[in-house]
Design a protein around this motif. Sequence first.
Motif, PDB file in Angstrom:
ATOM      1  N   ALA A   1       0.866  -1.172   0.000  1.00 12.60           N
ATOM      2  CA  ALA A   1       0.000   0.000   0.000  1.00 12.60           C
ATOM      3  C   ALA A   1       0.905   1.223   0.000  1.00 12.60           C
ATOM      4  O   ALA A   1       1.716   1.413   0.914  1.00 12.60           O
ATOM      5  CB  ALA A   1      -0.893   0.002   1.234  1.00 12.60           C
TER       6      ALA A   1
ATOM      7  N   PRO B   1      -4.389  -1.696  -7.735  1.00 15.40           N
ATOM      8  CA  PRO B   1      -5.354  -2.795  -7.862  1.00 15.40           C
ATOM      9  C   PRO B   1      -4.923  -3.913  -8.807  1.00 15.40           C
ATOM     10  O   PRO B   1      -5.148  -5.092  -8.516  1.00 15.40           O
ATOM     11  CB  PRO B   1      -6.608  -2.081  -8.390  1.00 15.40           C
TER      12      PRO B   1
ATOM     13  N   GLU C   1      -2.381  -1.328  -3.050  1.00 20.77           N
ATOM     14  CA  GLU C   1      -3.175  -0.104  -2.971  1.00 20.77           C
ATOM     15  C   GLU C   1      -2.291   1.080  -3.333  1.00 20.77           C
ATOM     16  O   GLU C   1      -1.148   1.161  -2.879  1.00 20.77           O
ATOM     17  CB  GLU C   1      -3.732   0.099  -1.557  1.00 20.77           C
TER      18      GLU C   1
ATOM     19  N   THR D   1      -2.492   5.332  -3.599  1.00 24.76           N
ATOM     20  CA  THR D   1      -3.257   6.537  -3.308  1.00 24.76           C
ATOM     21  C   THR D   1      -2.406   7.764  -3.594  1.00 24.76           C
ATOM     22  O   THR D   1      -1.253   7.833  -3.154  1.00 24.76           O
ATOM     23  CB  THR D   1      -3.707   6.569  -1.838  1.00 24.76           C
TER      24      THR D   1
ATOM     25  N   GLY E   1      -5.845   3.298  -9.088  1.00 27.17           N
ATOM     26  CA  GLY E   1      -5.533   3.879  -7.798  1.00 27.17           C
ATOM     27  C   GLY E   1      -6.550   4.947  -7.441  1.00 27.17           C
ATOM     28  O   GLY E   1      -7.528   5.190  -8.161  1.00 27.17           O
ATOM     29  N   ARG E   2      -6.303   5.589  -6.329  1.00 26.17           N
ATOM     30  CA  ARG E   2      -7.224   6.569  -5.769  1.00 26.17           C
ATOM     31  C   ARG E   2      -6.560   7.931  -5.706  1.00 26.17           C
ATOM     32  O   ARG E   2      -5.361   8.021  -5.411  1.00 26.17           O
ATOM     33  CB  ARG E   2      -7.618   6.118  -4.358  1.00 26.17           C
TER      34      ARG E   2
ATOM     35  N   ALA F   1      -5.077   7.034   4.801  1.00 30.78           N
ATOM     36  CA  ALA F   1      -4.222   6.327   3.846  1.00 30.78           C
ATOM     37  C   ALA F   1      -2.763   6.400   4.263  1.00 30.78           C
ATOM     38  O   ALA F   1      -2.020   5.400   4.174  1.00 30.78           O
ATOM     39  CB  ALA F   1      -4.413   6.908   2.447  1.00 30.78           C
TER      40      ALA F   1
END
Length: 318
Positions: A5, A28, A33, A35, A128-129, A190
Amino acid sequence: MRAPAVVALGGGHGLHATLSALRRVTGPEHGGELTAVVTVADNGGSSGRLRGEFGVLPPGDLRMALAALCGDDEWGRTWADVLQHRFAGAGEMNGHVVGNLLIVSLWERLGDHVEALEWVARLLGAQGRVLPMATVPLDIAADVRGLDALDPAGTSTVRGQVEVARTTGEIAAVRLDPPDAAACPQAVAAVREADFVVLGPGSWFTSVIPHVLVPELRAALCETSAEVVVVLNLEQQLGETTGYSPEDHLEVLLEHVPDLPVHAVVADRRSIADADALGLAVASYGARLVLADVGLDGEEARHDPARLAVVLAELFDR
């Protein structure tokens, strides 16, 4: 083993390069993860106009982060190009970017910054975010030396991201207005839950350092169990860091946040004039120096996402 992550903080072209590298090794598709936490202090161009007219977060750096997370397939490349398309012409739309308008439209429709960005990410198939670092638009103010010919050692205050980036003086320190702005809660979470946090590259005073000035985000960065990786710029930036060595970049970052734990520093081997000096500086902060060829070939001083991905993957696997 699962992919890590990872949280990457920054803005503009620097964060775009980092995310373009990171989506090759985590996110993903890789069982991890990814971010992006993005600065929200831009006051120029299309972003500045939309911010001023609608009172929203400036969308430009958020848009660039989303574009960087698009895949390399036809869908990803097409949507990345659409998102980055800038209108020409001589009318009121001149200079506006499609992605900025899309993001602001969803903000108005949904009334939630994070939910709207997640909708855009799903549309793009982003790997991703993307999150804003704060929940309100911020302004950058800098203490700058050398602007007053009658008092060259004195400092003047320069306000605004664009104005700070273009200053002809020497930046001594930066701060945010408001200084106590609330961080995006999802961004704080996060960072606290990450395996790795990546800071840089990018405009040092206006894209990188602002993240450590948001109180809740600063606390999360200093308290997280994640390993913190700093990626240095390939060269000094005219205005912001004129005359700065790589060691100076590290020093000024840690002057703004002395309790930030730094575990590794990544620098381009070909852009370092004195590797011994940089190595000593990095060691003094308890970190290790990673020298590698991470820049693009040719005259353009930008990171090569593919090369940077290799280096970051090796760091994550250690």
